[in-house]
Design a protein around this motif. Structure first.
Motif, PDB file in Angstrom:
ATOM      1  N   ASN A   1      55.767  39.600  65.947  1.00 41.72           N
ATOM      2  CA  ASN A   1      57.163  39.315  65.656  1.00 41.72           C
ATOM      3  C   ASN A   1      58.018  39.774  66.839  1.00 41.72           C
TER       4      ASN A   1
ATOM      5  N   ASN B   1      59.700  42.312  67.448  1.00 40.22           N
ATOM      6  CA  ASN B   1      59.518  43.699  67.897  1.00 40.22           C
ATOM      7  C   ASN B   1      58.352  43.842  68.864  1.00 40.22           C
ATOM      8  N   ASP B   2      57.440  42.872  68.871  1.00 40.89           N
ATOM      9  CA  ASP B   2      56.259  42.917  69.733  1.00 40.89           C
ATOM     10  C   ASP B   2      56.507  42.313  71.117  1.00 40.89           C
TER      11      ASP B   2
ATOM     12  N   ARG C   1      58.025  41.956  74.712  1.00 42.81           N
ATOM     13  CA  ARG C   1      58.622  42.786  75.768  1.00 42.81           C
ATOM     14  C   ARG C   1      59.784  42.031  76.411  1.00 42.81           C
TER      15      ARG C   1
ATOM     16  N   LYS D   1      54.194  43.732  74.234  1.00 39.12           N
ATOM     17  CA  LYS D   1      53.929  45.164  74.329  1.00 39.12           C
ATOM     18  C   LYS D   1      52.422  45.366  74.175  1.00 39.12           C
TER      19      LYS D   1
ATOM     20  N   SER E   1      62.887  37.075  72.091  1.00 39.03           N
ATOM     21  CA  SER E   1      63.211  38.407  72.604  1.00 39.03           C
ATOM     22  C   SER E   1      64.250  39.150  71.773  1.00 39.03           C
TER      23      SER E   1
ATOM     24  N   GLY F   1      64.031  40.304  68.726  1.00 44.08           N
ATOM     25  CA  GLY F   1      63.518  41.365  67.869  1.00 44.08           C
ATOM     26  C   GLY F   1      63.860  41.099  66.423  1.00 44.08           C
ATOM     27  N   PHE F   2      63.452  42.005  65.576  1.00 42.17           N
ATOM     28  CA  PHE F   2      63.678  41.887  64.141  1.00 42.17           C
ATOM     29  C   PHE F   2      64.973  42.579  63.795  1.00 42.17           C
TER      30      PHE F   2
END
Length: 154
Positions: free
Chosen positions: A50, A52-53, A55, A76, A136, A138-139
Protein backbone atom coordinates in the motif's frame (compact mmCIF):
# COMPACT_ATOMS: atom_id res chain seq x y z
CA UNK A 1 -8.46 -11.54 -10.72
CA UNK A 2 -8.18 -12.27 -14.42
CA UNK A 3 -6.93 -14.71 -16.99
CA UNK A 4 -3.16 -14.24 -17.37
CA UNK A 5 -1.48 -12.23 -20.12
CA UNK A 6 -1.74 -12.37 -23.16
CA UNK A 7 -5.49 -12.44 -22.44
CA UNK A 8 -6.88 -8.97 -21.82
CA UNK A 9 -7.79 -7.97 -18.27
CA UNK A 10 -11.10 -9.57 -17.34
CA UNK A 11 -13.69 -6.87 -16.74
CA UNK A 12 -17.44 -6.82 -16.31
CA UNK A 13 -20.17 -4.39 -17.35
CA UNK A 14 -21.99 -4.60 -14.01
CA UNK A 15 -21.55 -5.71 -10.41
CA UNK A 16 -24.25 -8.35 -10.96
CA UNK A 17 -22.29 -9.82 -13.86
CA UNK A 18 -19.08 -10.01 -11.76
CA UNK A 19 -20.59 -11.39 -8.55
CA UNK A 20 -20.72 -15.10 -9.57
CA UNK A 21 -16.97 -15.05 -10.33
CA UNK A 22 -16.00 -13.56 -6.93
CA UNK A 23 -14.88 -15.38 -3.75
CA UNK A 24 -15.14 -14.17 -0.14
CA UNK A 25 -11.52 -12.87 -0.19
CA UNK A 26 -12.26 -10.66 -3.18
CA UNK A 27 -14.25 -7.55 -3.99
CA UNK A 28 -15.67 -5.87 -7.07
CA UNK A 29 -14.42 -2.35 -7.82
CA UNK A 30 -14.88 0.17 -10.65
CA UNK A 31 -12.22 0.40 -13.35
CA UNK A 32 -12.05 3.12 -15.97
CA UNK A 33 -14.91 4.70 -17.80
CA UNK A 34 -14.27 4.14 -21.50
CA UNK A 35 -16.79 5.97 -23.65
CA UNK A 36 -19.14 6.46 -20.73
CA UNK A 37 -19.43 2.70 -20.15
CA UNK A 38 -18.58 1.67 -16.60
CA UNK A 39 -16.43 -1.40 -16.12
CA UNK A 40 -15.77 -3.45 -13.02
CA UNK A 41 -12.96 -5.84 -12.05
CA UNK A 42 -12.49 -8.34 -9.24
CA UNK A 43 -9.53 -7.73 -6.92
CA UNK A 44 -8.17 -9.35 -3.77
CA UNK A 45 -9.38 -7.58 -0.62
CA UNK A 46 -5.91 -7.63 0.94
CA UNK A 47 -3.39 -5.42 -0.84
CA UNK A 48 0.08 -6.78 -1.54
CA UNK A 49 1.56 -3.35 -0.82
CA UNK A 50 0.00 0.00 0.00
CA UNK A 51 1.01 3.65 -0.02
CA UNK A 52 2.93 3.27 3.24
CA UNK A 53 5.26 0.82 1.45
CA UNK A 54 6.18 3.24 -1.37
CA UNK A 55 9.43 5.15 -0.98
CA UNK A 56 8.78 7.37 -4.01
CA UNK A 57 6.95 7.44 -7.34
CA UNK A 58 7.34 9.65 -10.43
CA UNK A 59 5.84 10.15 -13.88
CA UNK A 60 8.54 9.95 -16.56
CA UNK A 61 8.61 10.28 -20.34
CA UNK A 62 11.23 8.18 -22.10
CA UNK A 63 10.48 9.68 -25.54
CA UNK A 64 9.53 13.26 -24.68
CA UNK A 65 6.03 12.73 -26.11
CA UNK A 66 3.09 14.02 -24.07
CA UNK A 67 1.24 10.71 -24.44
CA UNK A 68 3.98 8.20 -23.68
CA UNK A 69 4.52 8.55 -19.95
CA UNK A 70 5.33 5.74 -17.53
CA UNK A 71 5.31 5.61 -13.75
CA UNK A 72 8.41 4.59 -11.80
CA UNK A 73 8.30 3.68 -8.14
CA UNK A 74 10.54 2.29 -5.44
CA UNK A 75 9.67 0.41 -2.26
CA UNK A 76 10.86 0.41 1.32
CA UNK A 77 13.06 -2.63 2.16
CA UNK A 78 10.47 -4.82 3.94
CA UNK A 79 7.87 -4.14 1.24
CA UNK A 80 10.42 -4.98 -1.47
CA UNK A 81 10.83 -8.48 -0.01
CA UNK A 82 7.04 -9.02 0.19
CA UNK A 83 6.47 -7.65 -3.30
CA UNK A 84 9.33 -9.69 -4.76
CA UNK A 85 7.89 -12.88 -3.30
CA UNK A 86 4.37 -12.10 -4.56
CA UNK A 87 5.37 -10.92 -8.05
CA UNK A 88 7.63 -13.96 -8.46
CA UNK A 89 4.58 -16.18 -7.96
CA UNK A 90 2.40 -14.06 -10.25
CA UNK A 91 4.41 -13.45 -13.43
CA UNK A 92 2.04 -12.81 -16.38
CA UNK A 93 -0.86 -12.13 -14.02
CA UNK A 94 -2.37 -8.68 -13.59
CA UNK A 95 -1.86 -6.23 -10.75
CA UNK A 96 -4.06 -3.22 -10.06
CA UNK A 97 -3.18 0.22 -8.70
CA UNK A 98 -6.12 1.39 -6.60
CA UNK A 99 -7.11 4.66 -4.96
CA UNK A 100 -10.35 5.22 -3.07
CA UNK A 101 -11.71 1.76 -4.00
CA UNK A 102 -11.25 2.43 -7.74
CA UNK A 103 -8.69 0.80 -10.04
CA UNK A 104 -6.56 3.57 -11.53
CA UNK A 105 -4.42 1.28 -13.65
CA UNK A 106 -3.92 -2.45 -14.25
CA UNK A 107 -0.84 -4.04 -15.78
CA UNK A 108 0.55 -7.50 -16.17
CA UNK A 109 3.68 -8.56 -14.31
CA UNK A 110 6.54 -9.21 -16.75
CA UNK A 111 9.14 -10.26 -14.21
CA UNK A 112 9.74 -10.56 -10.48
CA UNK A 113 9.85 -7.08 -8.92
CA UNK A 114 11.73 -6.21 -5.76
CA UNK A 115 12.95 -2.71 -4.92
CA UNK A 116 11.79 -0.66 -7.89
CA UNK A 117 9.65 -0.98 -10.99
CA UNK A 118 8.04 0.84 -13.85
CA UNK A 119 4.40 0.79 -14.92
CA UNK A 120 4.62 1.08 -18.68
CA UNK A 121 1.97 2.16 -21.09
CA UNK A 122 0.92 5.15 -23.12
CA UNK A 123 -0.24 7.34 -20.28
CA UNK A 124 -0.81 11.05 -20.74
CA UNK A 125 1.37 13.23 -18.55
CA UNK A 126 -1.61 14.09 -16.32
CA UNK A 127 -2.72 10.47 -15.87
CA UNK A 128 0.86 9.34 -15.11
CA UNK A 129 1.30 12.16 -12.59
CA UNK A 130 -2.03 11.27 -10.95
CA UNK A 131 -1.03 7.59 -10.62
CA UNK A 132 2.41 8.52 -9.26
CA UNK A 133 0.77 10.83 -6.73
CA UNK A 134 -1.67 8.05 -5.76
CA UNK A 135 1.22 5.65 -5.21
CA UNK A 136 3.34 8.04 -3.16
CA UNK A 137 0.52 9.55 -1.08
CA UNK A 138 0.53 6.85 1.53
CA UNK A 139 -2.42 5.71 3.59
CA UNK A 140 -4.57 8.46 5.03
CA UNK A 141 -6.55 6.95 7.91
CA UNK A 142 -8.74 10.02 8.44
CA UNK A 143 -11.52 11.74 6.59
CA UNK A 144 -10.65 15.28 5.59
CA UNK A 145 -13.29 18.00 5.66
CA UNK A 146 -12.96 21.60 4.45
CA UNK A 147 -13.48 23.74 7.53
CA UNK A 148 -12.68 27.14 6.09
CA UNK A 149 -11.72 28.59 2.72
CA UNK A 150 -9.87 31.85 2.30
CA UNK A 151 -8.43 33.63 -0.67
CA UNK A 152 -4.83 34.61 -0.08
CA UNK A 153 -3.29 37.46 -2.03
CA UNK A 154 -4.97 39.47 -4.78
Amino acid sequence: ISSPNPMPLTSYTSIDEATPAMTTDQEIVPYGDEGGLPRFVIVEKKAVINGNDIRDAHAVSRSGSQNEYQITFSLKPDAAVRFGDWTGRNINNYIAVMLDKRVQSAAYIKTQIFDSAEITGRFSKQVAEDIALSLSSGFLPVTMTVVERRKIGN
